[in-house]
Design a protein around this motif. Structure first.
Motif, short mmCIF file in Angstrom:
data_model
loop_
_atom_site.label_atom_id
_atom_site.label_comp_id
_atom_site.label_asym_id
_atom_site.label_seq_id
_atom_site.Cartn_x
_atom_site.Cartn_y
_atom_site.Cartn_z
N GLU A 153 0.84 -1.20 0.00
CA GLU A 153 0.00 0.00 0.00
C GLU A 153 0.87 1.25 0.00
O GLU A 153 1.91 1.30 0.65
N VAL A 154 0.45 2.27 -0.73
CA VAL A 154 1.17 3.53 -0.84
C VAL A 154 0.52 4.56 0.09
O VAL A 154 -0.70 4.71 0.09
N ASP A 155 1.33 5.28 0.84
CA ASP A 155 0.85 6.38 1.67
C ASP A 155 0.74 7.61 0.78
O ASP A 155 1.72 8.34 0.58
N LEU A 156 -0.44 7.87 0.24
CA LEU A 156 -0.60 8.97 -0.70
C LEU A 156 -0.38 10.33 -0.04
O LEU A 156 0.07 11.28 -0.68
N CYS B 74 -6.90 5.44 -2.69
CA CYS B 74 -6.14 4.26 -2.33
C CYS B 74 -5.15 3.95 -3.44
O CYS B 74 -5.46 4.13 -4.62
N ALA B 75 -3.98 3.47 -3.07
CA ALA B 75 -2.99 3.11 -4.07
C ALA B 75 -2.11 1.99 -3.53
O ALA B 75 -1.80 1.94 -2.33
N ARG C 139 8.47 -0.27 -7.63
CA ARG C 139 9.36 0.02 -8.76
C ARG C 139 8.85 1.26 -9.49
O ARG C 139 8.16 1.18 -10.49
N VAL C 140 9.21 2.41 -8.94
CA VAL C 140 8.73 3.69 -9.47
C VAL C 140 9.70 4.18 -10.53
O VAL C 140 10.92 4.10 -10.37
N GLY C 141 9.18 4.70 -11.62
CA GLY C 141 10.01 5.14 -12.73
C GLY C 141 10.74 6.44 -12.46
O GLY C 141 10.52 7.12 -11.45
#
Length: 399
Positions: A89-92, A111-112, A117-119
């Motif tokens: 889960e990503v803390d937006l 929600c995300a 693996r972020v570009g």
């Protein structure tokens, strides 16, 4: 021995069944007609910052359900298949810029999840990366319908009727994505899942069937909880910023950063529809892009959220703990500016609490030598070092 495909299908069925047990979705079919718009729906909530700071008056999602309850990670993993890294889960709140936080300010549930693996700014997204993004926005039936009408293009209504676009899946050589947009369960839902691993026998139709089972359960879970009664009202600010030109100009940017031939202003490709566009219009948020006038290449942004100092107050301690530092900017109170710019391989960001608003100046990481499409002879390290001076100009210009 069962195939990987069979194992994935079994896992997906079990995950979807668990969602249905929690939301009692099995006897409930999605509504085929547009629900009526609900009344304005969550009261403002307060959250603490640090040990001694007073509570922060901040918006909260106007839906009485959390991310994992409306869209369990187990169901997502089952649909996505085995990727190269675990889905988390990503803390937006920790990563969203002011303009991207506009939806949270109008009470959206956001929600995300991704595989970490972020570009890169300069080289684009990582091939095969897995990610999920869900936005649920209240009180936006007309805007949701405009989106569905535009992208349905007069085609046969979806399984959810004319208020939705999707569910649909598109397959590429090795992976696929699925999406759903629409006014369903008295909310504007936008869901996109990227990086679905293709297995033997997968088709767009078979993936859409699995995806629809997931969205059926999601819609039922949302319909069960509804929304709360009062929207959060942002505080009034003594400063009024409505256009990018009130913050800075191309000439001033060149003077401060040393980068020549710059452009500065709103940058928007495509139709002005969707949850992002709706939210920035509702809040007055802006994303002002810095770019090179002789090319399509960009170099950073200045983004602004009126009434958004709640996000600054909630996140500043985490920014400091992550290596940021308070800096002095003329015209601002103490502890009203946090700089994160120590690592040239990471974006350089300066967050400002501008009266009751929130401004972020963001410059990208220093481009690697392999990037050859940028203008030659530019000193990007020096440009990054000018960010505090640029902030002082922006604060002065904002009045």
């Amino acid at each position: 021995m069962p195939s990987t495909r069979s194992l994935r299908r079994t896992a997906f069925v079990l995950a979807a069944a668990a969602m249905c047990l929690l939301s009692a979705c099995s006897p409930v079919a999605p509504s085929m007609t547009a629900p009526t718009t609900s009344a304005a729906t969550t009261a403002a909530t307060t959250e603490p910052v640090g040990n001694d700071a007073p509570p922060v008056d901040a918006p909260s999602p106007r839906f009485a359900i959390g991310c994992d309850a409306v869209l369990p990670r187990t169901a997502l993993v089952a649909l996505l298949g085995a990727g190269e890294a675990p889905l988390g889960e990503v803390d937006l709140g920790a990563v969203s810029a002011p303009d991207a936080s506009a939806a949270a300010q109008v009470g959206a549930l956001e929600c995300a999840w991704n595989d970490g693996r972020v570009g890169s700014t300069w080289t684009g997204p990582v091939e095969g990366a897995q990610s999920v993004r869900l936005g649920i926005v209240p009180d936006a039936q007309e805007a949701a319908q405009a989106y569905a009408d535009l992208y349905n293009g007069g085609e046969t209504p979806t399984p959810y009727g004319a208020t939705a676009q999707g569910p649909r899946c598109v397959a590429f050589d090795v992976d696929a994505f699925c999406e759903l947009h629409g006014w369903l369960a008295e909310a504007w839902i936008a869901l996109q899942i990227d990086g679905i691993v293709l297995e033997e026998g997968d088709t767009e139709a078979s993936l859409a069937a699995e995806f629809t089972a997931l969205t059926d359960a999601m819609i039922a879970a949302l319909a069960d909880v509804g929304s709360s009664s009062e929207p959060w009202m942002p505080p009034a600010s003594t400063r009024s910023v409505e256009e990018c030109e009130q913050l800075t100009t191309p000439a001033e940017l060149t003077e401060v950063t040393g980068l020549p031939d710059l452009r500065f202003g709103l940058s928007w490709d495509g139709p002005r529809v969707g949850q992002y566009w709706y939210s920035v219009q509702e809040t007055g948020a802006m994303r002002c892009s810095i770019g090179f006038s002789q090319s399509e290449s960009g170099y950073g942004t200045v983004s602004y959220l009126p009434g958004g100092d709640w996000r600054y107050l909630l996140e500043r301690d985490a920014w400091i703990a992550d290596g940021g530092a308070f800096v002095d900017v003329p015209g601002l109170d103490s502890e009203a500016a946090v700089l994160r710019c120590a690592d040239d391989s990471q974006p350089c960001m300066l967050d400002l609490r501008l009266d009751r608003g929130w401004v972020r100046i963001s410059f990208p990481e220093v481009p690697p030598a392999s990037v050859t499409y940028l203008p030659e002879g530019l000193d990007f390290v020096a440009a990054r070092s000018s960010i505090v001076e640029l902030a002082s100009r922006i604060v002065a210009n904002a009045g």
